[in-house]
Design an enzyme around this catalytic site. Structure first.
Site, short mmCIF file in Angstrom:
data_model
loop_
_atom_site.label_atom_id
_atom_site.label_comp_id
_atom_site.label_asym_id
_atom_site.label_seq_id
_atom_site.Cartn_x
_atom_site.Cartn_y
_atom_site.Cartn_z
CB CYS A 14 40.12 -40.76 -120.91
SG CYS A 14 41.28 -41.95 -120.23
CG ASN A 17 41.38 -47.47 -119.73
OD1 ASN A 17 41.38 -48.69 -119.83
ND2 ASN A 17 40.83 -46.86 -118.70
CB CYS A 19 45.96 -40.12 -117.37
SG CYS A 19 47.67 -40.31 -117.94
NE ARG A 20 41.98 -37.44 -119.76
CZ ARG A 20 41.70 -36.97 -120.95
NH1 ARG A 20 41.00 -35.84 -121.04
NH2 ARG A 20 42.08 -37.61 -122.04
CB SER A 21 38.88 -43.45 -118.13
OG SER A 21 39.88 -44.17 -118.80
CG ASP A 130 45.66 -36.02 -121.96
OD1 ASP A 130 46.20 -36.56 -120.97
OD2 ASP A 130 45.85 -36.38 -123.12
P1 4NP Z 1 44.30 -40.33 -120.68
O1 4NP Z 1 45.71 -39.65 -121.00
O2 4NP Z 1 43.46 -40.21 -121.93
O3 4NP Z 1 43.77 -39.53 -119.56
O4 4NP Z 1 44.59 -41.78 -120.30
C1 4NP Z 1 46.50 -40.04 -122.09
C2 4NP Z 1 47.41 -41.06 -121.95
C3 4NP Z 1 48.19 -41.45 -123.01
C4 4NP Z 1 48.06 -40.80 -124.22
C5 4NP Z 1 47.15 -39.78 -124.37
C6 4NP Z 1 46.35 -39.40 -123.30
N1 4NP Z 1 48.88 -41.19 -125.32
O5 4NP Z 1 48.80 -40.52 -126.37
O6 4NP Z 1 49.64 -42.15 -125.21
#
Ligand code: 4NP
Length: 158
Positions: A14, A17, A19-21, A130
């Site tokens: 994602c 890395n 939250c989702r992955s 997200d």
């Molecule tokens: P993820 O969520 O892609 O599911 O891990 C996010 C976590 C942090 C950010 C964006 C998406 N960020 O911009 O810091």
């Protein structure tokens, strides 16, 4: 299979890395272990972005996983790299933006298959959103999507 003749190597990806992955890695590992098939898979997760490299998963992902008896606390963020396109059979993105970011990094010689999680596992043209700016209910929603997709992925890779 590039990791071993006996294993399917799957990388969940994602943007951050955190939250989702990491949740996808932990939930799919849990589903695999419940089925007694842990020897058949090599699993990891990674980010297309570099902001959170070295960090544990977001506390809200850790919390929703823990509420379903899954422990993410040992996982650490890392960034997707060229070698991943040799080591993994399947690289799974959560949303369309992930897929375009992954595809852009893919070396010409790579034989990794790049797929979006919900369409690949369930034949449903849906993104896993997200949840970074969401509350706990957003993380529970994402957990439920990932759980359903993980069960289907287990069947699909049998
Ligand atoms: P993820 O969520 O892609 O599911 O891990 C996010 C976590 C942090 C950010 C964006 C998406 N960020 O911009 O810091």
């Amino acid at each position: 299979m590039t990791n071993s003749a006996l294993q399917t190597a799957i990388l969940f990806v994602c943007l951050g890395n955190i939250c989702r992955s990491p949740l996808a890695e932990g939930v799919f590992r849990h589903v695999v272990e419940k089925a007694g098939r842990q020897d058949q898979y090599f699993l990891d997760s990674a980010a297309t972005g570099s902001w959170h490299v070295g960090n544990p998963p977001d506390s809200r992902s850790i919390a929703v996983a823990r509420s379903h008896d899954i422990d993410l606390t040992a996982q650490r963020c890392r960034q997707l790299c060229a070698d991943d396109f040799n080591r993994f059979d399947l690289i799974i993105g959560m949303d369309r933006s992930n897929i375009s970011n992954i595809t852009r990094l893919k070396p010409a010689a790579s034989r990794s298959e790049i797929q979006m999680f919900m369409p690949y596992a369930l034949g449903r043209n849906v993104e896993i959103p997200d949840p970074y700016t969401e509350g706990p209910e957003g993380f529970e929603h994402v957990y439920q999507m990932i759980l359903e997709a993980s069960k289907a992925l287990l069947q699909k890779t049998a």
